[in-house]
Design an enzyme around this catalytic site. Sequence first.
Site, PDB file in Angstrom:
ATOM      1  N   HIS A 151      -5.207   2.246  -5.969  1.00  0.00           N
ATOM      2  CA  HIS A 151      -4.605   3.269  -5.086  1.00  0.00           C
ATOM      3  C   HIS A 151      -5.658   3.919  -4.184  1.00  0.00           C
ATOM      4  CE1 HIS A 151      -0.822   5.971  -4.741  1.00  0.00           C
ATOM      5  NE2 HIS A 151      -1.480   5.964  -3.598  1.00  0.00           N
ATOM      6  N   THR A 193       0.846  -1.209   0.000  1.00  0.00           N
ATOM      7  CA  THR A 193       0.000   0.000   0.000  1.00  0.00           C
ATOM      8  C   THR A 193       0.875   1.251   0.000  1.00  0.00           C
ATOM      9  OG1 THR A 193      -0.090  -0.099   2.411  1.00  0.00           O
ATOM     10  CG2 THR A 193      -1.969  -1.031   1.222  1.00  0.00           C
ATOM     11  N   ALA A 194       2.176   1.090  -0.320  1.00  0.00           N
ATOM     12  CA  ALA A 194       3.096   2.233  -0.203  1.00  0.00           C
ATOM     13  C   ALA A 194       3.248   2.927  -1.565  1.00  0.00           C
ATOM     14  CB  ALA A 194       4.427   1.759   0.355  1.00  0.00           C
ATOM     15  N   ARG A 195       4.194   2.483  -2.365  1.00  0.00           N
ATOM     16  CA  ARG A 195       4.365   2.997  -3.721  1.00  0.00           C
ATOM     17  C   ARG A 195       4.748   1.827  -4.628  1.00  0.00           C
ATOM     18  NH1 ARG A 195       2.005   6.775  -2.329  1.00  0.00           N
ATOM     19  NH2 ARG A 195       2.532   8.986  -2.485  1.00  0.00           N
ATOM     20  N   GLU A 221       1.044   3.889 -12.676  1.00  0.00           N
ATOM     21  CA  GLU A 221      -0.409   4.016 -12.542  1.00  0.00           C
ATOM     22  C   GLU A 221      -0.949   4.958 -13.612  1.00  0.00           C
ATOM     23  OE1 GLU A 221      -1.037   5.155  -8.456  1.00  0.00           O
ATOM     24  OE2 GLU A 221       0.042   3.415  -7.728  1.00  0.00           O
TER      25      GLU A 221
HETATM   26  C1  GLV Z   1      -0.960   8.390  -1.032  1.00  0.00           C
HETATM   27  O1  GLV Z   1      -0.509   7.534  -1.692  1.00  0.00           O
HETATM   28  C2  GLV Z   1      -0.188   9.234  -0.165  1.00  0.00           C
HETATM   29  O2  GLV Z   1       1.049   9.215  -0.213  1.00  0.00           O
HETATM   30  O3  GLV Z   1      -0.805   9.985   0.586  1.00  0.00           O
END
Ligand code: GLV
Length: 305
Positions: free
Chosen positions: A270, A221-223, A252
């Site tokens: 995302h 869930t990061a990058r 993306e």
């Molecule tokens: C979303 O991906 C954020 O970095 O806030």
Amino acid sequence: MPRVLLTRRIPSSVISLLHPDAHVDLYEGGGAIPRDELKRRLADKDALICVLTDRIDGDVLDAAPALKIVANIAVGYDNVDVPAARARGVAVTNTPDVLTEAVAEFTWALILGIVRRVAEGDRLIRADGWKGWALDFMLGAELRGKQLGIIGPGRIGRAVAARAPAFGMSTVFATRDKGLDRLLVTSDVVSIHVPLAPETRHLIDRRALARMKRSAFLVNTARGPIVDEEALAWALGERLIAGAALDVFNREPDVPSALREFENVLLTPHLGSATRETRTAMAELAVRNVLAVLRGDEPLTPVRA
Ligand code: GLV
């Protein structure tokens, strides 16, 4: 009156915080603002409120001679060239804290979703593939007694870990250079919570994936670029891991077809911080950073890279 460029629509209640202190120029084109348009509109601006799809580099900053602040509506700021901004005397801010709980909740949605095959079951029903209940049908993995490995012991990583006891899981932490090997070898779920930087690009490569248990799941869930997507497709094809849940991707909104083909991959667009409450709080924090800098005060949440 100072001029603020907003590259995306944000709640009008939040925009109204900028009035009457600033003139707001809102890009209403839908989707990401084209680069030329961004540069053109920035020419007379004092502040920029942008999002992670806007690449703010030296070239863009050079088009904005009066700019004082880049307020990114995201906790991650890999889309902003922070040294280039610093060199031009432009402050950069992000939106930490306000999204921590939302991302932690979503990380658990992904963990539960992949280990219990939630999306796979949904797909099966919609494809008219369900033939009825059976004792050994679509079995998943159980979390109780298992180990959660968190790469990145920051705010979000710790918030994810805080929820682990509710599922009977133990937690280990690692950073990119400390404890990572041991975490990969011993964890049943590996969840990524480091920022994207040159040192974390492709942190999860073939070698890292090959170290994971064959029964383990990877959650990101990061990058996107922290995981080498080609290596992940290879590891899934070789059944070196049990599955993956991905909310972020290398380019993306492109999601490689190699990843879409696996039933044991859960894909989301995302959505980590995507709750009404959190997205409003993120936009409001960005606006408050802009107001502080335009007043001549220190920003509330400066990026100190
Ligand atoms: C979303 O991906 C954020 O970095 O806030």
